[in-house]
Design a protein around this motif. Structure first.
Motif, PDB file in Angstrom:
ATOM      1  N   ASP A  48      -0.385  -0.147   8.282  1.00  0.00           N
ATOM      2  CA  ASP A  48      -0.925   0.319   9.556  1.00  0.00           C
ATOM      3  C   ASP A  48       0.185   0.667  10.547  1.00  0.00           C
ATOM      4  O   ASP A  48       0.090   1.663  11.274  1.00  0.00           O
ATOM      5  CB  ASP A  48      -1.849  -0.743  10.171  1.00  0.00           C
ATOM      6  CG  ASP A  48      -3.165  -0.874   9.426  1.00  0.00           C
ATOM      7  OD1 ASP A  48      -3.507   0.043   8.661  1.00  0.00           O
ATOM      8  OD2 ASP A  48      -3.840  -1.910   9.600  1.00  0.00           O
TER       9      ASP A  48
ATOM     10  N   HIS B 245     -10.029   8.615   0.356  1.00  0.00           N
ATOM     11  CA  HIS B 245     -11.352   8.699   0.959  1.00  0.00           C
ATOM     12  C   HIS B 245     -12.063   9.842   0.258  1.00  0.00           C
ATOM     13  O   HIS B 245     -11.916  11.001   0.624  1.00  0.00           O
ATOM     14  CB  HIS B 245     -11.247   8.951   2.465  1.00  0.00           C
ATOM     15  CG  HIS B 245     -12.566   8.891   3.167  1.00  0.00           C
ATOM     16  ND1 HIS B 245     -12.684   8.974   4.530  1.00  0.00           N
ATOM     17  CD2 HIS B 245     -13.830   8.757   2.694  1.00  0.00           C
ATOM     18  CE1 HIS B 245     -13.963   8.888   4.866  1.00  0.00           C
ATOM     19  NE2 HIS B 245     -14.667   8.772   3.765  1.00  0.00           N
TER      20      HIS B 245
ATOM     21  N   LYS C 155      -3.663   6.007   0.570  1.00  0.00           N
ATOM     22  CA  LYS C 155      -5.076   5.692   0.774  1.00  0.00           C
ATOM     23  C   LYS C 155      -5.914   6.827   0.201  1.00  0.00           C
ATOM     24  O   LYS C 155      -5.429   7.955   0.034  1.00  0.00           O
ATOM     25  CB  LYS C 155      -5.393   5.489   2.256  1.00  0.00           C
ATOM     26  CG  LYS C 155      -5.285   6.725   3.116  1.00  0.00           C
ATOM     27  CD  LYS C 155      -5.665   6.412   4.552  1.00  0.00           C
ATOM     28  CE  LYS C 155      -5.512   7.650   5.443  1.00  0.00           C
ATOM     29  NZ  LYS C 155      -5.861   7.366   6.849  1.00  0.00           N
TER      30      LYS C 155
ATOM     31  N   LYS D 187      -1.570  -4.962   4.664  1.00  0.00           N
ATOM     32  CA  LYS D 187      -2.267  -3.934   5.448  1.00  0.00           C
ATOM     33  C   LYS D 187      -1.557  -3.687   6.778  1.00  0.00           C
ATOM     34  O   LYS D 187      -1.494  -2.555   7.273  1.00  0.00           O
ATOM     35  CB  LYS D 187      -3.700  -4.385   5.707  1.00  0.00           C
ATOM     36  CG  LYS D 187      -4.573  -3.356   6.427  1.00  0.00           C
ATOM     37  CD  LYS D 187      -4.793  -2.121   5.579  1.00  0.00           C
ATOM     38  CE  LYS D 187      -5.977  -1.303   6.085  1.00  0.00           C
ATOM     39  NZ  LYS D 187      -6.010  -1.047   7.499  1.00  0.00           N
TER      40      LYS D 187
ATOM     41  N   ILE E  52       0.854  -1.188   0.000  1.00  0.00           N
ATOM     42  CA  ILE E  52       0.000   0.000   0.000  1.00  0.00           C
ATOM     43  C   ILE E  52       0.889   1.237   0.000  1.00  0.00           C
ATOM     44  O   ILE E  52       1.762   1.388   0.846  1.00  0.00           O
ATOM     45  CB  ILE E  52      -0.934   0.019   1.227  1.00  0.00           C
ATOM     46  CG1 ILE E  52      -1.904  -1.154   1.174  1.00  0.00           C
ATOM     47  CG2 ILE E  52      -1.699   1.336   1.297  1.00  0.00           C
ATOM     48  CD1 ILE E  52      -2.763  -1.302   2.415  1.00  0.00           C
TER      49      ILE E  52
ATOM     50  N   ARG F 269     -13.655   4.654  -0.893  1.00  0.00           N
ATOM     51  CA  ARG F 269     -12.515   4.438  -0.001  1.00  0.00           C
ATOM     52  C   ARG F 269     -11.677   3.270  -0.495  1.00  0.00           C
ATOM     53  O   ARG F 269     -12.217   2.271  -0.961  1.00  0.00           O
ATOM     54  CB  ARG F 269     -12.986   4.141   1.426  1.00  0.00           C
ATOM     55  CG  ARG F 269     -13.838   5.213   2.043  1.00  0.00           C
ATOM     56  CD  ARG F 269     -14.204   4.846   3.465  1.00  0.00           C
ATOM     57  NE  ARG F 269     -15.118   5.800   4.051  1.00  0.00           N
ATOM     58  CZ  ARG F 269     -15.545   5.761   5.316  1.00  0.00           C
ATOM     59  NH1 ARG F 269     -15.110   4.788   6.104  1.00  0.00           N
ATOM     60  NH2 ARG F 269     -16.373   6.666   5.773  1.00  0.00           N
ATOM     61  N   GLY F 270     -10.379   3.432  -0.357  1.00  0.00           N
ATOM     62  CA  GLY F 270      -9.515   2.339  -0.769  1.00  0.00           C
ATOM     63  C   GLY F 270      -8.057   2.736  -0.725  1.00  0.00           C
ATOM     64  O   GLY F 270      -7.665   3.701  -0.063  1.00  0.00           O
ATOM     65  N   PHE F 271      -7.247   1.984  -1.490  1.00  0.00           N
ATOM     66  CA  PHE F 271      -5.801   2.163  -1.451  1.00  0.00           C
ATOM     67  C   PHE F 271      -5.204   2.138  -2.849  1.00  0.00           C
ATOM     68  O   PHE F 271      -5.724   1.472  -3.752  1.00  0.00           O
ATOM     69  CB  PHE F 271      -5.147   1.047  -0.634  1.00  0.00           C
ATOM     70  CG  PHE F 271      -5.679   0.934   0.763  1.00  0.00           C
ATOM     71  CD1 PHE F 271      -5.190   1.746   1.785  1.00  0.00           C
ATOM     72  CD2 PHE F 271      -6.683   0.027   1.069  1.00  0.00           C
ATOM     73  CE1 PHE F 271      -5.676   1.636   3.067  1.00  0.00           C
ATOM     74  CE2 PHE F 271      -7.187  -0.081   2.353  1.00  0.00           C
ATOM     75  CZ  PHE F 271      -6.684   0.715   3.353  1.00  0.00           C
TER      76      PHE F 271
ATOM     77  N   CYS G  60     -12.488  -0.138  -8.392  1.00  0.00           N
ATOM     78  CA  CYS G  60     -11.586  -1.142  -7.841  1.00  0.00           C
ATOM     79  C   CYS G  60     -11.201  -2.089  -8.972  1.00  0.00           C
ATOM     80  O   CYS G  60     -12.059  -2.641  -9.656  1.00  0.00           O
ATOM     81  CB  CYS G  60     -12.271  -1.917  -6.716  1.00  0.00           C
ATOM     82  SG  CYS G  60     -11.300  -3.328  -6.105  1.00  0.00           S
TER      83      CYS G  60
ATOM     84  N   HIS H 233     -16.114   2.608  -5.749  1.00  0.00           N
ATOM     85  CA  HIS H 233     -15.571   2.785  -4.399  1.00  0.00           C
ATOM     86  C   HIS H 233     -15.227   4.238  -4.091  1.00  0.00           C
ATOM     87  O   HIS H 233     -14.728   4.963  -4.940  1.00  0.00           O
ATOM     88  CB  HIS H 233     -14.292   1.950  -4.218  1.00  0.00           C
ATOM     89  CG  HIS H 233     -14.569   0.496  -3.987  1.00  0.00           C
ATOM     90  ND1 HIS H 233     -15.351   0.030  -2.972  1.00  0.00           N
ATOM     91  CD2 HIS H 233     -14.146  -0.608  -4.662  1.00  0.00           C
ATOM     92  CE1 HIS H 233     -15.414  -1.291  -3.022  1.00  0.00           C
ATOM     93  NE2 HIS H 233     -14.695  -1.707  -4.035  1.00  0.00           N
TER      94      HIS H 233
ATOM     95  N   SER I 211     -11.364  -0.544  -0.050  1.00  0.00           N
ATOM     96  CA  SER I 211     -10.957  -0.759   1.340  1.00  0.00           C
ATOM     97  C   SER I 211     -11.368  -2.127   1.875  1.00  0.00           C
ATOM     98  O   SER I 211     -10.691  -2.686   2.737  1.00  0.00           O
ATOM     99  CB  SER I 211     -11.554   0.341   2.227  1.00  0.00           C
ATOM    100  OG  SER I 211     -12.970   0.346   2.123  1.00  0.00           O
ATOM    101  N   THR I 212     -12.475  -2.682   1.384  1.00  0.00           N
ATOM    102  CA  THR I 212     -12.915  -3.997   1.860  1.00  0.00           C
ATOM    103  C   THR I 212     -12.581  -5.115   0.882  1.00  0.00           C
ATOM    104  O   THR I 212     -12.891  -6.273   1.148  1.00  0.00           O
ATOM    105  CB  THR I 212     -14.435  -3.993   2.111  1.00  0.00           C
ATOM    106  OG1 THR I 212     -15.115  -3.697   0.884  1.00  0.00           O
ATOM    107  CG2 THR I 212     -14.812  -2.959   3.166  1.00  0.00           C
TER     108      THR I 212
END
Length: 346
Positions: free
Chosen positions: A111, A53, A51, A107, A48, A76-78, A62, A74, A92-93
């Protein structure tokens, strides 16, 4: 861990400096360099990079969920980039569904880096405001407010015991709501009487008189300055240790030490709130309301004690109206702590 000097007293590693300088948010994921329209056959070592949003109406596609030509899906995502420099967009999911257990590693790496970056930023925020906070707290510590607080507290508790008793009752039973009893005519009750025997009916009810100010002062303790000085010295030592160690600490260690600083700041703010409450209590209109409410309580309890504020002191008179004791009420100035008050803590 090697360290590089920055224009501050903080100590940072090169890795932390690079982490702080790195962009982590994408405002336009589709325009990022090397973003592919579709997933390639080879996409080694995905990580990643950014990100996103986005706002409603700005959805992106996606690459795993939607083929080329399909509608974006989407917000939200990366931005996931491969070791070969190419990148794809992953919701994101969606990562867990398409990468399986490998996504936990991808991830997790992201993080941990984000956690470290946010923690270092909290440390930098503290460093930026610390000189002003230290000056403000030092000025309060060496000001006259502590002696004024202790003098008034002792005089109030020693010379006005019945007034103290009443205010304690108000705090415990009514959470500080002041009141007096007022007599009123109950017209509704009169209407229920037969016409030939109607008479005026009077009853009593509470009349609100506002809230008790300075409650922290009233039932506080003396020698607050000593405790405040201990808190200040402790905070100074904690911040100085953080400045020296900086990047030598792990993220968990940094968080722990920042939490200690936040706790010390909270205690200092609490002590300042207690001593500032003295100003609220000493406000002349408030003192007069307190005297009026106490006198009313005594009257309905069958006592003849009276309290009056002559502009300089609360004077306690017993049944014969002869002054029995007095408590001087002066003014006190608590230096401003604007930077400390606004600072939410590291």
């Amino acid at each position: 861990m090697s360290s590089v000097p920055l224009p501050s007293a903080l100590k940072f590693s090169q890795a932390d400096i690079e982490l702080l300088s790195r962009r982590t948010i994408s405002r336009n994921p589709e325009a990022e360099p090397g973003v592919l329209e579709a997933i390639p056959a080879e996409f080694p070592d995905p990580n990643i990079e950014l990100k996103y949003h986005l706002s409603r109406g700005m959805e992106v596609r996606c690459r795993h969920c939607r083929n080329v030509g399909k509608q974006p899906n989407h917000l939200r995502g990366f931005v996931v980039r491969s070791s070969n420099g190419k990148a794809i967009l992953v919701g994101s999911t969606c990562g867990a569904k398409h990468y399986g257990d490998k996504w936990g590693v991808i991830k997790g790496t992201w993080d941990r880096a984000e956690d470290r970056r946010r923690t270092i930023e909290r440390l930098m925020d503290l460093e930026q405001v610390w000189p002003n906070i230290r000056t403000e707290v030092f000025r309060v510590l060496h000001g006259p407010v502590w002696a004024a607080h202790d003098t008034l507290l002792k005089s109030f508790q020693d010379n006005l015991p019945e007034l103290n008793k009443y205010l304690f009752k108000i705090l415990v039973e009514r959470e500080g709501d002041l009141y007096v009893m007022e007599r009123y005519r109950d017209l509704k009750a009169e209407e229920k009487l037969p016409e030939d025997s109607r008479k005026k009916i009077f009853k009593w009810r509470e009349k609100p008189m506002g809230s008790l100010q300075g409650r922290e002062f009233l039932f506080g303790v003396a020698n607050l300055k000593s405790r405040f000085g201990e808190l200040f010295n402790k905070l100074c030592a904690q911040v100085e240790e953080l400045r020296k160690l900086g990047s030598d600490l792990t993220t968990a260690q940094l968080k722990y030490r920042l939490a200690q600083v936040a706790n010390s700041i909270a205690h200092i703010k609490s002590s300042l709130s207690r001593v500032r409450s003295l100003q609220g209590f000493m406000e002349p209109h408030h003192i007069r309301r307190v005297c009026d409410c106490t006198n009313d309580w005594h009257k309905h309890a069958g006592h003849n004690d009276r309290y009056n504020f002559d502009g300089r002191s609360i004077v306690w008179s017993k049944a014969d109206q002869t002054p029995s004791a007095k408590c001087p009420i002066g003014t006190v100035d608590v230096p401003s702590t604007t930077r400390l008050d606004l600072y939410a803590g590291p």
